[in-house]
Design a protein around this motif. Structure first.
Motif, PDB file in Angstrom:
ATOM      1  N   ILE A 187     110.633 -97.980 -25.587  1.00 35.09           N
ATOM      2  CA  ILE A 187     109.419 -97.697 -26.345  1.00 35.09           C
ATOM      3  C   ILE A 187     108.576 -96.761 -25.497  1.00 35.09           C
ATOM      4  O   ILE A 187     108.366 -97.000 -24.308  1.00 35.09           O
ATOM      5  N   LYS A 188     108.070 -95.715 -26.117  1.00 37.60           N
ATOM      6  CA  LYS A 188     107.232 -94.746 -25.403  1.00 37.60           C
ATOM      7  C   LYS A 188     106.000 -94.438 -26.242  1.00 37.60           C
ATOM      8  O   LYS A 188     106.119 -94.176 -27.436  1.00 37.60           O
ATOM      9  N   ARG A 189     104.824 -94.517 -25.610  1.00 45.03           N
ATOM     10  CA  ARG A 189     103.565 -94.214 -26.288  1.00 45.03           C
ATOM     11  C   ARG A 189     102.747 -93.268 -25.420  1.00 45.03           C
ATOM     12  O   ARG A 189     102.702 -93.406 -24.203  1.00 45.03           O
ATOM     13  N   LYS A 190     102.078 -92.315 -26.069  1.00 47.83           N
ATOM     14  CA  LYS A 190     101.278 -91.362 -25.309  1.00 47.83           C
ATOM     15  C   LYS A 190      99.915 -91.958 -24.953  1.00 47.83           C
ATOM     16  O   LYS A 190      99.437 -92.891 -25.610  1.00 47.83           O
ATOM     17  N   CYS A 191      99.324 -91.412 -23.926  1.00 48.82           N
ATOM     18  CA  CYS A 191      97.993 -91.818 -23.481  1.00 48.82           C
ATOM     19  C   CYS A 191      96.970 -90.849 -24.063  1.00 48.82           C
ATOM     20  O   CYS A 191      97.127 -89.638 -23.945  1.00 48.82           O
ATOM     21  N   ASN A 192      95.962 -91.383 -24.696  1.00 49.47           N
ATOM     22  CA  ASN A 192      94.899 -90.567 -25.266  1.00 49.47           C
ATOM     23  C   ASN A 192      93.672 -90.634 -24.374  1.00 49.47           C
ATOM     24  O   ASN A 192      93.347 -91.693 -23.846  1.00 49.47           O
TER      25      ASN A 192
ATOM     26  N   PRO B  55      97.475 -89.985 -16.610  1.00 50.00           N
ATOM     27  CA  PRO B  55      98.654 -90.436 -17.364  1.00 50.00           C
ATOM     28  C   PRO B  55      98.851 -89.669 -18.670  1.00 50.00           C
ATOM     29  O   PRO B  55      97.899 -89.372 -19.380  1.00 50.00           O
ATOM     30  N   MET B  56     100.103 -89.341 -18.956  1.00 53.41           N
ATOM     31  CA  MET B  56     100.464 -88.657 -20.203  1.00 53.41           C
ATOM     32  C   MET B  56     101.077 -89.644 -21.204  1.00 53.41           C
ATOM     33  O   MET B  56     100.841 -89.540 -22.390  1.00 53.41           O
ATOM     34  N   SER B  57     101.884 -90.592 -20.691  1.00 56.06           N
ATOM     35  CA  SER B  57     102.523 -91.581 -21.565  1.00 56.06           C
ATOM     36  C   SER B  57     102.964 -92.783 -20.750  1.00 56.06           C
ATOM     37  O   SER B  57     103.078 -92.718 -19.531  1.00 56.06           O
TER      38      SER B  57
END
Length: 161
Positions: A4-9, A57-59
């Protein structure tokens, strides 16, 4: 392989602060009448942006072996076998930044508060945070969109390790 990969906003504050700061430094560099001001300003700008690219952080991704935080210039992995627990948490106004960024390209660096003690943070928005506690006692605050899904996946993976 479960991954599972999620981006950082980035938060609105972080985006605004970063944009204004960089635009201001670029304006000073271009509008300066004296060449030394331009050189010093450009060195200052590069000196700020390199750590931001290194730590912002990017993701966040979780696979069968590790939790990985991806940055522009590198990544940092935490083996699932090293993680003692993972919990949902939100930073409070009582945070003390020891060394790092309090909004310039996100929130990263050493922080401290009364509840968690000292921890290292990698997140963009306070509303998207969770912590991982390692068996060594170290605490890391991470953040990404849909952090609940990431957190649940980490919790299910560390119980099976």
């Amino acid at each position: 392989m479960n991954k599972i990969k999620r981006k950082c906003n980035l938060s609105t504050w972080s985006l605004t602060l970063s944009t204004i700061f960089i635009a201001g430094l670029l304006a000073i560099a271009f509008l300066a009448d004296f060449w030394l001001v331009t050189v010093v300003d450009c060195v200052f700008l590069v000196g700020l942006c390199i750590p931001a690219l290194y730590f912002s952080p990017m993701s966040v991704e979780v696979d069968d072996e590790a939790v990985t935080v991806n940055f522009s210039l590198r990544h940092r992995s935490f083996k699932l076998s090293d993680i003692a627990s993972a919990e949902d948490v939100q930073p409070t106004m009582g945070e003390w930044r020891i060394c790092g960024s309090g909004g310039f390209f996100g929130y990263w660096g050493w922080f401290s508060n009364k509840v968690l003690g000292r921890y290292f943070a990698y997140y963009g928005r306070g509303s998207e945070c969770f912590i991982i506690r390692l068996h060594s006692g170290k605490i890391f605050m991470l953040g990404c969109e849909d952090h609940g899904t990431i957190l649940a996946h980490i919790q299910s993976m560390i119980t099976t390790v």
